[in-house]
Write a protein that holds these residues in place. Structure first.
Motif, PDB file in Angstrom:
ATOM      1  N   CYS A 160      -0.677  11.574   1.808  1.00  0.00           N
ATOM      2  CA  CYS A 160       0.313  11.811   0.759  1.00  0.00           C
ATOM      3  C   CYS A 160       1.267  12.908   1.208  1.00  0.00           C
ATOM      4  CB  CYS A 160      -0.379  12.227  -0.539  1.00  0.00           C
ATOM      5  SG  CYS A 160       0.754  12.615  -1.904  1.00  0.00           S
TER       6      CYS A 160
ATOM      7  N   ASN B 265       0.810  -1.218   0.000  1.00  0.00           N
ATOM      8  CA  ASN B 265       0.000   0.000   0.000  1.00  0.00           C
ATOM      9  C   ASN B 265       0.845   1.270   0.000  1.00  0.00           C
ATOM     10  OD1 ASN B 265      -2.676  -0.938  -0.136  1.00  0.00           O
ATOM     11  ND2 ASN B 265      -2.635  -1.505   2.028  1.00  0.00           N
ATOM     12  N   ARG B 266       2.148   1.127  -0.214  1.00  0.00           N
ATOM     13  CA  ARG B 266       3.050   2.275  -0.311  1.00  0.00           C
ATOM     14  C   ARG B 266       3.420   2.492  -1.769  1.00  0.00           C
ATOM     15  NH1 ARG B 266       7.313   0.327   4.187  1.00  0.00           N
ATOM     16  NH2 ARG B 266       7.024  -1.559   2.940  1.00  0.00           N
TER      17      ARG B 266
ATOM     18  N   ILE C 282       7.874   5.895   3.952  1.00  0.00           N
ATOM     19  CA  ILE C 282       8.007   5.675   2.513  1.00  0.00           C
ATOM     20  C   ILE C 282       9.270   6.379   2.038  1.00  0.00           C
ATOM     21  CG2 ILE C 282       6.956   5.971   0.238  1.00  0.00           C
ATOM     22  CD1 ILE C 282       4.240   5.904   1.520  1.00  0.00           C
TER      23      ILE C 282
ATOM     24  N   GLN D 226       2.954   4.974   7.492  1.00  0.00           N
ATOM     25  CA  GLN D 226       4.012   4.164   6.903  1.00  0.00           C
ATOM     26  C   GLN D 226       5.193   5.059   6.531  1.00  0.00           C
ATOM     27  OE1 GLN D 226       4.035   0.819   6.369  1.00  0.00           O
ATOM     28  NE2 GLN D 226       1.946   0.481   7.123  1.00  0.00           N
TER      29      GLN D 226
ATOM     30  N   ASN E 166       0.385   6.806   0.757  1.00  0.00           N
ATOM     31  CA  ASN E 166       0.145   5.717   1.716  1.00  0.00           C
ATOM     32  C   ASN E 166      -1.329   5.347   1.680  1.00  0.00           C
ATOM     33  OD1 ASN E 166       0.088   3.894   3.812  1.00  0.00           O
ATOM     34  ND2 ASN E 166       0.309   5.442   5.424  1.00  0.00           N
TER      35      ASN E 166
ATOM     36  N   ALA F 249      -1.651   7.613   7.511  1.00  0.00           N
ATOM     37  CA  ALA F 249      -2.583   6.662   6.898  1.00  0.00           C
ATOM     38  C   ALA F 249      -3.494   7.396   5.932  1.00  0.00           C
ATOM     39  CB  ALA F 249      -3.404   5.978   7.984  1.00  0.00           C
TER      40      ALA F 249
ATOM     41  N   GLU G 296       7.685   9.686   7.158  1.00  0.00           N
ATOM     42  CA  GLU G 296       6.488   8.972   7.583  1.00  0.00           C
ATOM     43  C   GLU G 296       5.272   9.653   6.986  1.00  0.00           C
ATOM     44  OE1 GLU G 296       5.771   6.948  11.543  1.00  0.00           O
ATOM     45  OE2 GLU G 296       4.466   8.712  11.761  1.00  0.00           O
TER      46      GLU G 296
ATOM     47  N   ASP H 139      -2.405   2.626   3.088  1.00  0.00           N
ATOM     48  CA  ASP H 139      -2.585   1.724   4.216  1.00  0.00           C
ATOM     49  C   ASP H 139      -3.404   2.391   5.317  1.00  0.00           C
ATOM     50  OD1 ASP H 139      -1.388  -1.032   5.058  1.00  0.00           O
ATOM     51  OD2 ASP H 139      -1.295   0.189   6.866  1.00  0.00           O
TER      52      ASP H 139
END
Length: 655
Positions: A644, A577-578, A604, A602, A596, A641, A638, A598
Motif C-alpha cells: 500500500c 487487484n488494484r 496504480i 503494480q 495492491n 506486491a 508503483e 496482486d
C-alpha cells in the motif's frame, strides 16, 4: 474444447450424460501434471495448512460423497500461483466445499491466467453439488487458483480442488511449478523522533459525568516534561509531571482544552476536546494491546504487567496507545454467591488494574455471553449483571464479549433478534454500573452486526466484522476485501473492528515473528488506519524490533486512524487487484490508500475526480515521510506486491 464450467456435475455425472470423461482427461498420463504433486508448502491460507491429496481437515477429499484420490484441500482465503512457462494447454478440476465442513462453509473458486479471469464460480456452500472446471490455458505464463469466502467470513470454508491437473504440451521439458516470491524490501523510511516536544493521539475524548476519567497526554520529545492544561473542565485535574488527567467530570457538555507540554527543546500545544455525556466513549477508535494473538492461553499476570511496562518504556503510550486488555483464560468458576472468580494466573485482578491505571493506562478484560468462553472457561451466561458489577469493582475499562458457546443457546436460530439478544443483555448490565466500560462485540460479523451494533438497545462501541485474523497473506487479504461497504455504519463512538494486529512476534502461545511479509505489514497498518479500526497490538512487546516500532509509532498513520471527523475510508476504485481507498479528514484533507492485492508490483493511479476533489493538490507520502509536490489531476506510483502507498492529499489555494 472451449473453457467450460459445469455446475453440479461430477465426472461420474458427465459419464451419465454421455459426455466423455476422456474429454476432461484428454492428455496421456505422461503429459499430465497433478497439482497435488507440486511443492505446496509455501502456499498460505486463511486457516490450517494446504494439503496434497487430502482435505484441509486431513481426510480423503470428498465432494457429494464421492472420494477423489488426487486434489488439493485448502481453506478460504488461499491463492495458489503456478508458473506455466507456456507448457500447459488445459487446467481442469472438480471444485466444491468438502463434505467434512459444517453447513457454514461457503466459498468461491476463481481461475486466472496471466491476469485474465477465466472462471469464477458462484458461491458454493456445504451440500451444493460440485462444479467441473475445464479451461484452455494454451500459451499462458502464469496460472492463479484462488479460493475466497463468499462474503460471510471464512468459518468452515473447506474448499477442494479435486482432480486438479494440467494437460501439458507433448514433449515439454520445463514443468510448471509453484511460484515462491522473494521477500521485497519494505517501502518505508525510518523516521528519527524529534527532540522537540510533540503531542499525538486522539484529539477528542468522552466520558460519563460522575464516572472515573483517565487520560494520559501522549507526547514525545526530549524530557523531562512539564504538562499543563488550560480550561480543564470541573472535576478533572492534570498531574504536571506525568501528564495524567484524572478525576470525574461534574457535568455534561463539550469542553475545549488547550494542552501544553514543555521540555528542554521547546514547547508543544494542542487542543483536546473533552465531551461529557452518556454513551460518549470511543469517540476515536481504541488503541492499545490485547494478549490473545501472542499468548492465548499462556497469558498470566506477569505478561500483562510486562505489556503495560513496555507500552510506556517503548514510547508507544506517548503515541496514543492506552489499553492493556486480557483476553480469554483468566476465569476460574464462581463462588457460592455466583460471583466470577479469577484463576491462579491472576491472583488479584483489582491490584493488576491498579498497576495499569497508575501508569495512566486503561484496563480491559474478556468474556462470552454463553456458558463457556472460546477456550472453555467460565463465561457470563445468566450472570451478566453480577459480572458487570465485578468488572466495575476491579476497575475494568474495556470488555471484549465473544460469541463462542452462545451458539449452543441460540442453536439453529439465525434471526436478527437471536444475534442481538445476548449483546443487549450485557449492554443493559454495563449501563447499570457506575463505571465507563467500552463495549466490544465479538461475533465475527454474523447478522450484519455493523448494522445494529450501535443500536441503543445494544450500545456497542465497536464490533468484529470478520472471523479471527491469522498472520498470513490469505487471511489479511480476505479481511481487507470484506470491509468495503461497512464504512457507512461506523463513526465516532461505534467502529468496525476487523480484528487485532498481526505484526511483530505473535503466535497464540507458540511465539514466532509474524509470517506477514514487510510490505504486507505496511498494508495491514495502512488499512486499519484508513478503516478507522481499533488498533490493538497483538505482539510480545518485550521483543519488538525497530521495524515493528516504526509500524506502530508512525504518527502520520495514527493521525488518520484517530481523526476526530471519524469517517472511515470507502473503496472508490477496484480494478482487478488494484484498489483506491479514501477518507475525508477533519482538516479538509484526504487520506488515500493505493492498495495492491496482486502478487506482482503494480502501477496504480489515483485520479482526483475519483476521490471527489479537483484542482492542484499537495501530496505527501506517509510511509516515506516525504512531500511529493503539487500535482494536477492524478498521481501514479508503483505499489509493491501485497502493499500500500498511503497518501495525504491537500488542496492548494490559488492566489
Amino acid at each position: 474444447m472451449k473453457n467450460i464450467l459445469l455446475p453440479g456435475l461430477t465426472l461420474m455425472a458427465l459419464c451419465v450424460l454421455g459426455l466423455s470423461v476422456q474429454a476432461q482427461q484428454s492428455a496421456p498420463a505422461s503429459n499430465v501434471q497433478w497439482i497435488d504433486a507440486m511443492n505446496l508448502t509455501e502456499v498460505e491460507q486463511g486457516w490450517g495448512q494446504i494439503r496434497a491429496g487430502r482435505s484441509v481437515g486431513g481426510h480423503p477429499i470428498t465432494l457429494a460423497n464421492v472420494v477423489y484420490t488426487h486434489g488439493v484441500g485448502t481453506h478460504a482465503a488461499s491463492t495458489i500461483v503456478i508458473t506455466l512457462h507456456g507448457a500447459a494447454t488445459r487446467f481442469s478440476a472438480t471444485v466444491g466445499v468438502d463434505d467434512e465442513a459444517t453447513k457454514e462453509g461457503s466459498v468461491v473458486f476463481s481461475v486466472i491466467a496471466d491476469g485474465k479471469e477465466l472462471v469464477k464460480t458462484p458461491a458454493l456452500r456445504k451440500g451444493d453439488a460440485p462444479q467441473v472446471i475445464s479451461v484452455d490455458v494454451t500459451g499462458a505464463k502464469k496460472l492463479t487458483l484462488q479460493l475466497d469466502d463468499a462474503g460471510d467470513g471464512i468459518n468452515n470454508d473447506h474448499g477442494d480442488w479435486a482432480d486438479a491437473k494440467l494437460d501439458l504440451v507433448p514433449g515439454t521439458q520445463q514443468k510448471p511449478g509453484i511460484i515462491v516470491k522473494p521477500v521485497a524490501p519494505p517501502r518505508y523510511v525510518h523516521q528519527r523522533e524529534s527532540d522537540v516536544p510533540q503531542i499525538h493521539g486522539a484529539r477528542i475524548v468522552g466520558a460519563t459525568p460522575g464516572h472515573d476519567f483517565l487520560f494520559l497526554v501522549p507526547a514525545t520529545g526530549k524530557g523531562p516534561f512539564i504538562y499543563s492544561a488550560k480550561d480543564l473542565p470541573a472535576g478533572l485535574k492534570l498531574d504536571p509531571s506525568t501528564g495524567v488527567i484524572s478525576g470525574a467530570l461534574q457535568s455534561a457538555g463539550t469542553n475545549q482544552v488547550m494542552l501544553s507540554v514543555r521540555g528542554p527543546k521547546g514547547i508543544a500545544k494542542r487542543n483536546l476536546t473533552i465531551v461529557g455525556g452518556e454513551h460518549k466513549l470511543a469517540l476515536t477508535p481504541p488503541m492499545g494491546w490485547n494478549s490473545w494473538n501472542v499468548w492465548a492461553a499462556a497469558v498470566d499476570q506477569d505478561k500483562v504487567k510486562a505489556a503495560a511496562d513496555e507500552l510506556i518504556s517503548s514510547g508507544l503510550a506517548a503515541h496514543g496507545y492506552s489499553y492493556i486488555n486480557i483476553d480469554d483464560t483468566w476465569e476460574a468458576g464462581r463462588d457460592e454467591k455466583g460471583n466470577i472468580q479469577t484463576n491462579k494466573k491472576f491472583p488479584d485482578m483489582a491490584a493488576l488494574s491498579g498497576y495499569i491505571h497508575q501508569k495512566g493506562l486503561r484496563f480491559g478484560i474478556y468474556s462470552s455471553p454463553g456458558p463457556k468462553t472460546c477456550a472453555g472457561y467460565t463465561a457470563s451466561y445468566e450472570h451478566e449483571e453480577q459480572d458487570a458489577a465485578s468488572y466495575a469493582a476491579w476497575g475494568v475499562d474495556y470488555l471484549k464479549y465473544d460469541w463462542c458457546s452462545y451458539g449452543t443457546i441460540a442453536k439453529d436460530d439465525r434471526s436478527l433478534a437471536a444475534y442481538m439478544k445476548p449483546y443487549q443483555v450485557m449492554g443493559a448490565a454495563l449501563n447499570k454500573v457506575n463505571r465507563d466500560i467500552l463495549y466490544s462485540l465479538c461475533q465475527y460479523g454474523m447478522g450484519d452486526v455493523w448494522k445494529w451494533g450501535a443500536d441503543p438497545s445494544v450500545g456497542g462501541s465497536c464490533w468484529r466484522t470478520t472471523g479471527d485474523i491469522l498472520d498470513n497473506w490469505s487471511s489479511l487479504k480476505s479481511i481487507i476485501e470484506s470491509q468495503a461497504g461497512h464504512e457507512v455504519y461506523a463513526g465516532p463512538g461505534h467502529w468496525n473492528d476487523p480484528d487485532m494486529l498481526m505484526v511483530g512476534v505473535v503466535g497464540f502461545g507458540k511465539t514466532h515473528p509474524t509470517h506477514l511479509k514487510p510490505n504486507e505489514q505496511l498494508l495491514h497498518i495502512s488499512m486499519w488506519s484508513l478503516l478507522a479500526a481499533p488498533i490493538l497490538i497483538g505482539c510480545d512487546m518485550t521483543k519488538m524490533d525497530q521495524f515493528t516500532l516504526d509500524l506502530l509509532a508512525n504518527d502520520e498513520t495514527i493521525d488518520i486512524n484517530q481523526d476526530p471527523l471519524g469517517k472511515p475510508a470507502s473503496r472508490l476504485v477496484k480494478d482487478g487487484n488494484r484498489e483506491v481507498w479514501a477518507r475525508p479528514l477533519f482538516d479538509g484533507t484526504k487520506a488515500v490508500g493505493l492498495v495492491n492485492l496482486d502478487n506482482e508490483p503494480q502501477k496504480i493511479t489515483v485520479k482526483w475526480s475519483d476521490i471527489g476533489i479537483k484542482g492542484a493538490q499537495s501530496v505527501r507520502d506517509l510511509w516515506l515521510h516525504k512531500n511529493l509536490g503539487t500535482l494536477k489531476g492524478s498521481y501514479t506510483v508503483e505499489v509493491p506486491a501485497h502493499g500500500c502507498v498511503l497518501l495525504k492529499v491537500k488542496g492548494v489555494n490559488k492566489k
